[in-house]
Enzyme design. Structure first.
Site, mmCIF file in Angstrom:
data_model
loop_
_atom_site.group_PDB
_atom_site.id
_atom_site.type_symbol
_atom_site.label_atom_id
_atom_site.label_comp_id
_atom_site.label_asym_id
_atom_site.label_seq_id
_atom_site.Cartn_x
_atom_site.Cartn_y
_atom_site.Cartn_z
ATOM 1 N N ASP A 28 70.446 -9.850 27.853
ATOM 2 C CA ASP A 28 70.214 -10.167 26.444
ATOM 3 C C ASP A 28 71.121 -11.301 26.000
ATOM 4 O OD1 ASP A 28 69.441 -10.177 23.821
ATOM 5 O OD2 ASP A 28 70.621 -8.408 23.259
ATOM 6 N N ARG B 131 64.518 -2.956 19.705
ATOM 7 C CA ARG B 131 63.597 -2.140 18.901
ATOM 8 C C ARG B 131 62.157 -2.631 19.035
ATOM 9 N NH1 ARG B 131 66.939 -3.262 13.582
ATOM 10 N NH2 ARG B 131 68.500 -3.172 15.238
ATOM 11 N N GLU C 181 66.073 -7.330 19.566
ATOM 12 C CA GLU C 181 64.890 -7.303 20.430
ATOM 13 C C GLU C 181 64.598 -5.925 21.002
ATOM 14 O OE1 GLU C 181 67.852 -6.551 23.093
ATOM 15 O OE2 GLU C 181 67.908 -8.076 21.534
ATOM 16 N N LYS D 173 73.776 -15.078 21.162
ATOM 17 C CA LYS D 173 75.043 -14.368 21.013
ATOM 18 C C LYS D 173 76.217 -15.302 21.295
ATOM 19 C CE LYS D 173 73.292 -9.879 22.698
ATOM 20 N NZ LYS D 173 73.697 -9.025 21.572
ATOM 21 N N LYS E 96 65.270 1.722 26.813
ATOM 22 C CA LYS E 96 65.279 0.262 26.618
ATOM 23 C C LYS E 96 65.706 -0.448 27.890
ATOM 24 C CE LYS E 96 68.014 -3.239 24.151
ATOM 25 N NZ LYS E 96 69.124 -3.437 23.186
ATOM 26 N N ASP F 269 72.255 -4.087 29.091
ATOM 27 C CA ASP F 269 71.339 -3.794 27.985
ATOM 28 C C ASP F 269 70.080 -3.073 28.461
ATOM 29 O OD1 ASP F 269 71.189 -3.811 25.237
ATOM 30 O OD2 ASP F 269 70.127 -5.711 25.108
ATOM 31 N N ASP G 266 67.801 -11.325 18.162
ATOM 32 C CA ASP G 266 68.761 -10.479 18.872
ATOM 33 C C ASP G 266 68.557 -8.998 18.549
ATOM 34 O OD1 ASP G 266 70.835 -9.959 20.612
ATOM 35 O OD2 ASP G 266 72.385 -10.194 19.083
#
Length: 522
Positions: free
Chosen positions: A289, A370, A368, A296, A284, A307, A366
């Protein structure tokens, strides 16, 4: 931005006569009275320190104890030698209680070497006279010491504009004392440790880079440049190619940012075709993020530069694969996007057509990671793979369930067990988790093939929801494992062992161990 590098070599000179700035020895703590009559709490020198102890006329442990040494794991006590041995400083690193009838575990040695080398920052040359077994466990112990020393000496170059007088330079050169420095097996372990630790350090550099300097296009360029120099095959899909190819998940997450998304594919082909097996690594790469529209909280958001730790680990692992040349084909897939809120961001309620053709209802922007991973996993399966290992800082649920050092693993049970064993061997622990049917049922969507998270926004089994979602995009003929490193991928506390503050490089060493396992055992 590249951190300063520490070099590693072997030496078989008497440690007491080495011309170095410091010599590192190991000490054990004694928790019970020993047969020798030593009282509980006394220090016990580890093997490798015999000549150093002799030079101190048997008073070394007594002196170290006066300085506060307890032998606790990772503790480092420095002592001026005043000419007793050639090195001006002896550093005693704690190894914990002496193991009965065995050398210290590799992870104990790895952490001790890291702690000692970090504590000796400012020294140019350091020698390690740590206990190394003389049996079949010797290569693993030497590998651990080498990796620990190189990783403990890591320091991110940083962005400070003024000299920092108190900031000492990392150790430049580490010598490891062994019985025979010319031994081919020992030399091979040093070569491997340098390649593996170099990959971990590269991964850490990428994670620690400021997010304004490592957005998807620049991250893709950095990975592609390093991969081409290593001799890997490189394919980079920009936003136009992603749109033409139907990578709906990657495009949806990236559409809110002015820095467009990328998918980087790295290919290693072994000479002669290897053993015929094919390994896919997927990581990933969310370079930052914010959570997107589902934004967030501000507290701690700056750590979301990490991330992309999964993509950093996969990209760096591929560089080590190119150097180590295993007899198995390995392909890396790094989907990259920046998850930002804007007038063009994807929204809760959107239905996204993924690369595989499945349609996903978005409920939380959030979640995201996946979305981009699903497209990369589908592409990897389409290209052909026998084993697929995917890693990501995917869910806060991993930290809640397993803490900040143990990764969660989901997927094909047999492969999850291989990941667990690899984690045990490398000091990157992982624990297999289930993918329950009721979690999948909770992700049924009224309008699409699957909801991105639980349809009622229930966070129960949050880590498992991520694994269940990704399973939808793995074809039946591919054995797979999802490694959630939300906790161990980034270390926000003080340095410990061979972990420094910031990116850890987890699970680079696990992935490389798994590649070796497949190369050797299919």
């Amino acid at each position: 931005m590249t951190s300063p590098r520490t070099t590693l070599s072997l030496v078989d000179t008497d440690p007491a006569e080495l011309a170095v700035d410091a010599i590192v020895i190991g000490v054990h703590s004694q928790t019970t009275e020993q047969e020798s009559g030593s009282p509980a709490g006394a220090l016990l020198l580890a093997s490798g320190a015999e000549s150093i102890a002799a030079a101190f006329d048997g008073k070394l442990t007594e002196t170290l104890a006066l300085l506060g040494a307890t032998g606790g794991p990772g503790e480092v006590i420095k002592l001026a030698t005043l000419g007793t041995v050639t090195a001006p400083v002896v550093a005693a690193v704690g190894l914990g209680p002496e193991p009965s009838g065995a050398a210290p575990a590799p992870e104990t040695l790895r952490r001790a070497a890291g702690a000692a080398v970090r504590a000796l920052a400012g020294a140019a040359r350091v020698a390690l006279a740590l206990p190394l077994p003389d049996d079949a466990d010797a290569p693993a112990a030497l590998r651990a010491v080498g990796e620990g020393a190189l990783l403990g000496g890591y320091r991110f170059a940083g962005y400070k504009t003024k000299p920092q007088p108190a900031r000492r330079a990392p150790v430049a050169e580490v010598l490891v004392a062994v019985p025979d420095a010319a031994d081919a097996t020992a030399q091979a372990e040093v070569t491997r440790a340098q390649a593996v630790a170099g990959a971990v350090r590269t991964s850490r550099d990428w994670v620690n880079t400021a997010p304004n300097e490592l957005r998807p296009p620049s991250f893709a360029d950095a990975v592609a440049t390093a991969a081409r120099e290593a001799g890997l095959g490189v394919e980079v899909l920009d936003e136009a190619a992603l749109a033409a190819g139907g990578y709906g998940g990657i495009l949806a997450v990236g559409q809110g940012s002015e820095a467009p998304p990328r998918l980087v594919k790295l290919t290693y082909t072994p000479e002669g075709g290897g053993n015929g097996k094919r390994v896919a690594l997927v990581g990933k790469g969310i370079t930052f993020d914010t959570g997107g529209i589902s934004i967030k909280p501000a507290q701690g958001m700056w750590e979301m530069k990490s991330d992309m730790a999964g993509a950093a680990a996969v990209g760096a692992a591929m560089l080590a694969v190119a150097a180590l040349k295993p007899s198995v084909a390995v392909t890396g897939y790094l989907p990259m996007a920046e998850n930002m809120p804007s007038g063009t961001s994807y929204r809760p309620g959107d239905v996204i057509t993924m690369y595989s053709g499945k349609r996903v209802e978005v409920l939380n922007t959030d979640a995201e990671g996946r979305m981009i991973l699903a497209d990369a996993i589908a592409r990897a399966c389409e290209d052909g793979a026998d084993y697929l290992f995917e890693t990501s800082t995917l869910t806060g649920g991993q930290v809640i369930a397993l803490g900040k050092r143990i990764a969660g693993v989901m997927g094909t049970p047999e492969l999850c067990e291989r990941v667990r064993a690899a984690g045990d061997a490398t000091g990157e622990p992982a624990w297999p988790m289930p993918l329950p049917d009721d979690v999948r049922k909770g992700m049924d969507s009224d309008v699409a093939d699957i909801s991105q998270v639980n349809a009622g926004m229930d966070r129960a089994g949050h880590m498992l929801q991520g694994g269940v979602f990704l399973r939808e995009f793995v074809t039946d003929d591919v054995a797979w494992a999802h490694i959630d490193i939300a906790g161990p991928g980034y270390h926000s506390g003080e340095a410990t062992g061979y972990w420094t503050k910031g990116g850890t490089g987890v699970p680079v060493r696990t992935l490389l161990h798994l590649v070796d396992d497949v190369a050797a055992n299919g």
